[in-house]
Design a protein around this motif. Structure first.
Motif, PDB file in Angstrom:
ATOM      1  N   ARG A  89      95.614 -30.852  -5.623  1.00 40.76           N
ATOM      2  CA  ARG A  89      95.966 -31.842  -4.381  1.00 40.76           C
ATOM      3  C   ARG A  89      94.488 -32.443  -4.009  1.00 40.76           C
ATOM      4  N   ARG A  90      93.436 -32.297  -4.597  1.00 37.86           N
ATOM      5  CA  ARG A  90      92.280 -33.019  -4.354  1.00 37.86           C
ATOM      6  C   ARG A  90      91.860 -34.050  -5.299  1.00 37.86           C
ATOM      7  N   HIS A  91      91.363 -35.188  -4.540  1.00 40.26           N
ATOM      8  CA  HIS A  91      90.917 -36.305  -5.277  1.00 40.26           C
ATOM      9  C   HIS A  91      89.410 -35.790  -5.898  1.00 40.26           C
ATOM     10  N   ILE A  92      89.027 -36.017  -6.891  1.00 37.57           N
ATOM     11  CA  ILE A  92      87.690 -35.628  -7.552  1.00 37.57           C
ATOM     12  C   ILE A  92      87.260 -37.134  -8.161  1.00 37.57           C
ATOM     13  N   GLY A  93      86.975 -37.954  -7.632  1.00 37.98           N
ATOM     14  CA  GLY A  93      86.891 -39.170  -8.297  1.00 37.98           C
ATOM     15  C   GLY A  93      85.200 -39.484  -8.400  1.00 37.98           C
ATOM     16  N   ARG A  94      84.356 -38.492  -8.479  1.00 43.47           N
ATOM     17  CA  ARG A  94      83.014 -38.932  -8.302  1.00 43.47           C
ATOM     18  C   ARG A  94      82.481 -38.437  -9.789  1.00 43.47           C
TER      19      ARG A  94
END
Length: 379
Positions: A89-94
């Motif tokens: 449920r966390r966005h890790i877009g890096r």
């Protein structure tokens, strides 16, 4: 009317998986100036996407009225692969979860890749030399055979940017004031951009150490100049990373403000036929080596003692770190002090930190010995 949406489908790295990449173009195809705009290369950084959401209709309308004097190519969300990297449920877009590589690191060092193709072909015609370099890069890009979706995406983006005169990469920080990263040769030429953005700082470095997207084209021209003394090879691409505050700073009000700044910058350059009011001057550029990346000495809970934009002196307490283990757990507080005079440009939104975590950027004017010639980025 030349305003147009485009899309390509990127084949995924597993069976049955595909991703769509969207972009827009506007302005005359034969315009003498090309502008490449992109946002959300770090896919979890959305302020730039909001800014381009508000800029696109203005470009569309100006295009319909024949007021665009440049060719604009706009990628409002340039990294759809990163949009999908959600974990628990966390966005890790890096980061690319397959390789662990930051999406804005390890972009190619182009000149060594094309040096042989241009060897002995430069003349005393600066424009022809730029065209030669751009053609060589374009040919190298066309020869590549990508294997992964990320490689395909990078080649597509570089194919758009490699022959652009202005390349702006829209990002944001964690909690931050607006600022710019760019190459020293491009200042004060890009001071008008800093003024239109209303930045708190412009940080310059030839090589920040990570192979960032905004350094690819300046490095191409800089290395071509060094390898061919006596030959006129201009720095033919104005490139910069624009940091639009922090990750949570996504709203219509801020997006409109930022879109207006970009529109007025282009109009001030004569790339859009529109009248603009004078901009308030922003601070002059400073070397990125003069910015301290203040880090936590150990794990703990941060209690900041300063606010964004506040001026601090060397030795001043920026934050106190509350111990979370040991004989004085949840009682002791350890001061974390500034190592330079400057302003607080950024802070961390998450107040529980581990040892070595970046907790603030302090923009000074004096190059710090520990920063000179080293890796300048936070990750």
């Amino acid at each position: 009317m030349s305003f147009q949406q485009h899309a390509i489908t990127l084949a995924g790295d597993s069976p049955g998986q595909t991703t769509a990449l969207y972009w827009y173009s506007a302005g005359p195809e034969n315009a003498p100036t090309k502008v490449h705009l992109q946002a959300a290369l770090h896919a979890d950084e959305q302020p730039g996407t909001m800014a381009l959401h508000h800029l696109l209709p203005r470009l569309r309308d100006a295009d319909a009225q024949g007021r665009l004097k440049a060719r604009f190519v706009i990628f409002p969300s340039v990294n759809p692969l990163g949009l999908a990297t959600r974990v628990l449920r966390r966005h890790i877009g890096r980061y690319d979860l397959e390789t662990g590589v930051n999406f804005n690191r390890r972009w190619p060092d182009l000149y060594p890749l094309v040096a042989k193709a241009v060897e002995g072909r430069f003349t005393q015609d600066a424009s022809a030399n730029v065209a030669l370099l751009r053609a060589a890069v374009g040919e190298w890009l066309a020869e590549q055979r990508p294997v992964t979706a990320n490689q395909t995406l990078r080649l597509k983006v570089l194919a758009s940017a490699h022959d652009a005169d202005i390349v702006l990469d829209l990002h944001c920080d964690d909690l931050s004031l607006k600022h710019i990263f760019t190459s020293p040769e491009l200042m004060p030429g890009l001071q008008d951009l800093a003024d239109r953005m209303g930045v708190a700082a412009t940080l310059t470095a030839e090589d920040s150490g990570g192979g960032s997207f905004d350094e690819v084209l300046p490095a191409l021209y800089r290395k071509a100049q060094a390898a061919n003394p006596g030959v006129p090879i201009p720095m033919a691409a104005e490139t910069a990373t624009l940091e639009y505050r922090g990750q949570a700073d996504v709203s219509d009000a801020l997006g409109i403000e930022d879109a207006n700044g970009l529109f007025d910058f282009f109009a001030g350059r004569g790339l859009i036929d529109a009248a603009v009011a004078p901009a308030k001057p922003a601070p002059s550029p400073t070397p990125f080596e003069a910015t301290e990346i203040l880090r936590a000495p150990s794990a703990g809970l941060l209690a900041y003692q300063v606010e964004l934009g506040e001026s601090v002196r060397a030795g001043q307490v920026v934050a106190e770190l509350i111990a979370m283990d040991g004989p004085e757990a949840f009682m002791a507080r350890q001061p974390i002090r500034s190592g330079t005079d400057g302003i607080i440009l950024s802070r961390a939104s998450a107040k529980y930190v581990v040892g070595g975590a970046s907790i603030a950027k302090i923009v000074g004017t004096t190059i710090l010995p520990a920063r000179a010639g080293g890796y300048l980025l936070e990750d």
